[in-house]
Scaffold this motif. Structure first.
Motif, PDB file in Angstrom:
ATOM      1  N   GLU A  47     -78.004  56.983  37.483  1.00 28.06           N
ATOM      2  CA  GLU A  47     -78.180  57.121  38.935  1.00 28.06           C
ATOM      3  C   GLU A  47     -79.513  57.768  39.286  1.00 28.06           C
ATOM      4  N   ARG A  48     -79.932  58.769  38.500  1.00 24.19           N
ATOM      5  CA  ARG A  48     -81.225  59.412  38.765  1.00 24.19           C
ATOM      6  C   ARG A  48     -82.364  58.411  38.580  1.00 24.19           C
ATOM      7  N   VAL A  49     -82.312  57.658  37.495  1.00 25.78           N
ATOM      8  CA  VAL A  49     -83.375  56.696  37.186  1.00 25.78           C
ATOM      9  C   VAL A  49     -83.414  55.580  38.226  1.00 25.78           C
ATOM     10  N   ARG A  50     -82.271  55.031  38.566  1.00 20.14           N
ATOM     11  CA  ARG A  50     -82.215  53.952  39.568  1.00 20.14           C
ATOM     12  C   ARG A  50     -82.816  54.434  40.892  1.00 20.14           C
ATOM     13  N   SER A  51     -82.391  55.592  41.368  1.00 24.14           N
ATOM     14  CA  SER A  51     -82.890  56.120  42.642  1.00 24.14           C
ATOM     15  C   SER A  51     -84.379  56.436  42.566  1.00 24.14           C
ATOM     16  N   ALA A  52     -84.826  57.022  41.461  1.00 25.25           N
ATOM     17  CA  ALA A  52     -86.243  57.360  41.313  1.00 25.25           C
ATOM     18  C   ALA A  52     -87.115  56.107  41.346  1.00 25.25           C
ATOM     19  N   ILE A  53     -86.693  55.057  40.654  1.00 24.29           N
ATOM     20  CA  ILE A  53     -87.464  53.810  40.645  1.00 24.29           C
ATOM     21  C   ILE A  53     -87.503  53.204  42.045  1.00 24.29           C
ATOM     22  N   LEU A  54     -86.376  53.138  42.711  1.00 24.34           N
ATOM     23  CA  LEU A  54     -86.329  52.563  44.059  1.00 24.34           C
ATOM     24  C   LEU A  54     -87.104  53.407  45.067  1.00 24.34           C
ATOM     25  N   ASN A  55     -86.978  54.737  44.993  1.00 23.79           N
ATOM     26  CA  ASN A  55     -87.693  55.603  45.935  1.00 23.79           C
ATOM     27  C   ASN A  55     -89.191  55.653  45.667  1.00 23.79           C
ATOM     28  N   ALA A  56     -89.621  55.233  44.487  1.00 25.60           N
ATOM     29  CA  ALA A  56     -91.048  55.099  44.191  1.00 25.60           C
ATOM     30  C   ALA A  56     -91.567  53.729  44.630  1.00 25.60           C
ATOM     31  N   ARG A  57     -90.691  52.964  45.290  1.00 26.48           N
ATOM     32  CA  ARG A  57     -91.011  51.625  45.789  1.00 26.48           C
ATOM     33  C   ARG A  57     -91.381  50.648  44.667  1.00 26.48           C
ATOM     34  N   LEU A  58     -90.690  50.824  43.548  1.00 26.55           N
ATOM     35  CA  LEU A  58     -90.813  49.907  42.431  1.00 26.55           C
ATOM     36  C   LEU A  58     -89.550  49.053  42.393  1.00 26.55           C
ATOM     37  N   GLU A  59     -89.560  48.003  41.605  1.00 28.37           N
ATOM     38  CA  GLU A  59     -88.415  47.104  41.548  1.00 28.37           C
ATOM     39  C   GLU A  59     -87.450  47.541  40.455  1.00 28.37           C
ATOM     40  N   PHE A  60     -86.205  47.772  40.840  1.00 29.34           N
ATOM     41  CA  PHE A  60     -85.165  48.017  39.839  1.00 29.34           C
ATOM     42  C   PHE A  60     -84.579  46.659  39.480  1.00 29.34           C
ATOM     43  N   PRO A  61     -84.652  46.266  38.208  1.00 29.82           N
ATOM     44  CA  PRO A  61     -84.232  44.913  37.812  1.00 29.82           C
ATOM     45  C   PRO A  61     -82.765  44.630  38.129  1.00 29.82           C
ATOM     46  N   ASP A  62     -82.525  43.469  38.688  1.00 35.08           N
ATOM     47  CA  ASP A  62     -81.172  43.018  39.017  1.00 35.08           C
ATOM     48  C   ASP A  62     -80.654  42.218  37.823  1.00 35.08           C
ATOM     49  N   LYS A  63     -80.512  42.902  36.680  1.00 35.20           N
ATOM     50  CA  LYS A  63     -80.123  42.267  35.424  1.00 35.20           C
ATOM     51  C   LYS A  63     -79.127  43.145  34.694  1.00 35.20           C
ATOM     52  N   ARG A  64     -78.721  42.678  33.574  1.00 38.24           N
ATOM     53  CA  ARG A  64     -77.881  43.467  32.669  1.00 38.24           C
ATOM     54  C   ARG A  64     -78.842  44.363  31.866  1.00 38.24           C
ATOM     55  N   ILE A  65     -78.716  45.679  32.009  1.00 38.39           N
ATOM     56  CA  ILE A  65     -79.602  46.629  31.340  1.00 38.39           C
ATOM     57  C   ILE A  65     -78.796  47.375  30.282  1.00 38.39           C
ATOM     58  N   THR A  66     -79.259  47.297  29.046  1.00 35.03           N
ATOM     59  CA  THR A  66     -78.640  48.047  27.964  1.00 35.03           C
ATOM     60  C   THR A  66     -79.689  48.981  27.385  1.00 35.03           C
ATOM     61  N   LEU A  67     -79.343  50.266  27.329  1.00 31.72           N
ATOM     62  CA  LEU A  67     -80.218  51.266  26.740  1.00 31.72           C
ATOM     63  C   LEU A  67     -79.552  51.828  25.503  1.00 31.72           C
ATOM     64  N   ASN A  68     -80.274  51.817  24.389  1.00 38.89           N
ATOM     65  CA  ASN A  68     -79.791  52.417  23.161  1.00 38.89           C
ATOM     66  C   ASN A  68     -80.664  53.619  22.854  1.00 38.89           C
ATOM     67  N   LEU A  69     -80.038  54.787  22.705  1.00 44.17           N
ATOM     68  CA  LEU A  69     -80.751  56.002  22.330  1.00 44.17           C
ATOM     69  C   LEU A  69     -80.531  56.196  20.831  1.00 44.17           C
ATOM     70  N   ALA A  70     -81.560  55.888  20.046  1.00 42.48           N
ATOM     71  CA  ALA A  70     -81.431  55.896  18.590  1.00 42.48           C
ATOM     72  C   ALA A  70     -82.202  57.065  17.981  1.00 42.48           C
ATOM     73  N   PRO A  71     -81.660  57.713  16.972  1.00 40.46           N
ATOM     74  CA  PRO A  71     -80.500  57.331  16.183  1.00 40.46           C
ATOM     75  C   PRO A  71     -79.189  57.655  16.893  1.00 40.46           C
ATOM     76  N   ALA A  72     -78.206  56.808  16.705  1.00 40.28           N
ATOM     77  CA  ALA A  72     -76.935  56.920  17.413  1.00 40.28           C
ATOM     78  C   ALA A  72     -76.151  58.167  17.031  1.00 40.28           C
ATOM     79  N   GLU A  73     -76.292  58.645  15.786  1.00 41.17           N
ATOM     80  CA  GLU A  73     -75.493  59.791  15.364  1.00 41.17           C
ATOM     81  C   GLU A  73     -76.005  61.133  15.891  1.00 41.17           C
TER      82      GLU A  73
END
Length: 179
Positions: A47-73
């Protein structure tokens, strides 16, 4: 490109292990998923990232977004990954050039407005970045702490748009002065 890998650092005691934020955009119903052992504050970064991108007047992609923070363990906590996540989404959606991203680490919590808030444990992150030969972009609030480390290219930013301008080559960020 629909895949971007952004570097950041976790905070585990006095150590700061490298974390790769892998941002992938694909077709399908729009959704935003974070995997890789994120604690609640990291999951809330959606929610923070989505709002920050939109409030910076940038485009938030209307797609399926998957974020992997690696290493997973490795447990991930706090808002320190917000800036790296935002940069990853913007790079994967083609809004940012990929050139500098492979050797730069990003730390910072995003406000809904796009401002970048300070985070804890920047000193161990700066030491680890120096050892890895990476540059860093950190919140301006953390400049004094990062200034304790010599021989690291550390830049500060106040807003997400400052980072975008720097990465696009329009407005360079100020470097941290060593103490």
């Amino acid at each position: 490109m629909s895949l971007a890998v952004i570097l950041t650092r976790a905070n585990i005691g006095i150590e700061s292990p490298l974390v790769r934020v892998e941002a992938h955009l694909s077709n399908g119903l729009p959704c935003f998923t974070i995997v890789g052992l994120p604690e609640m504050a990291v999951r809330e970064s959606r929610e923070r990232v989505r709002s920050a991108i939109l409030n910076a007047r940038l485009e938030f992609p209307d797609k399926r977004i998957t974020l992997n923070l690696a290493p997973a363990e490795l447990p991930k906590s706090g808002g320190r990954y917000d800036l790296a996540i935002a940069v990853g989404i913007l790079a994967a959606s083609g809004q940012l050039p990929m050139a500098q991203l492979q050797s730069t680490e990003f730390l910072g919590e995003l406000a809904l407005s796009g401002e970048i808030r300070g985070v804890s444990a920047v000193l161990p992150a700066a030491l680890a970045a120096r050892q890895a030969g990476h540059a860093m972009i950190i919140p301006a609030d953390n400049s004094a702490e990062a200034g304790l480390v010599r021989d690291v290219d550390c830049r500060t930013a106040v807003h997400l748009l400052d980072v975008i301008g720097h990465l696009a080559g329009r407005t360079p960020l100020l470097g941290v002065s060593p103490h």
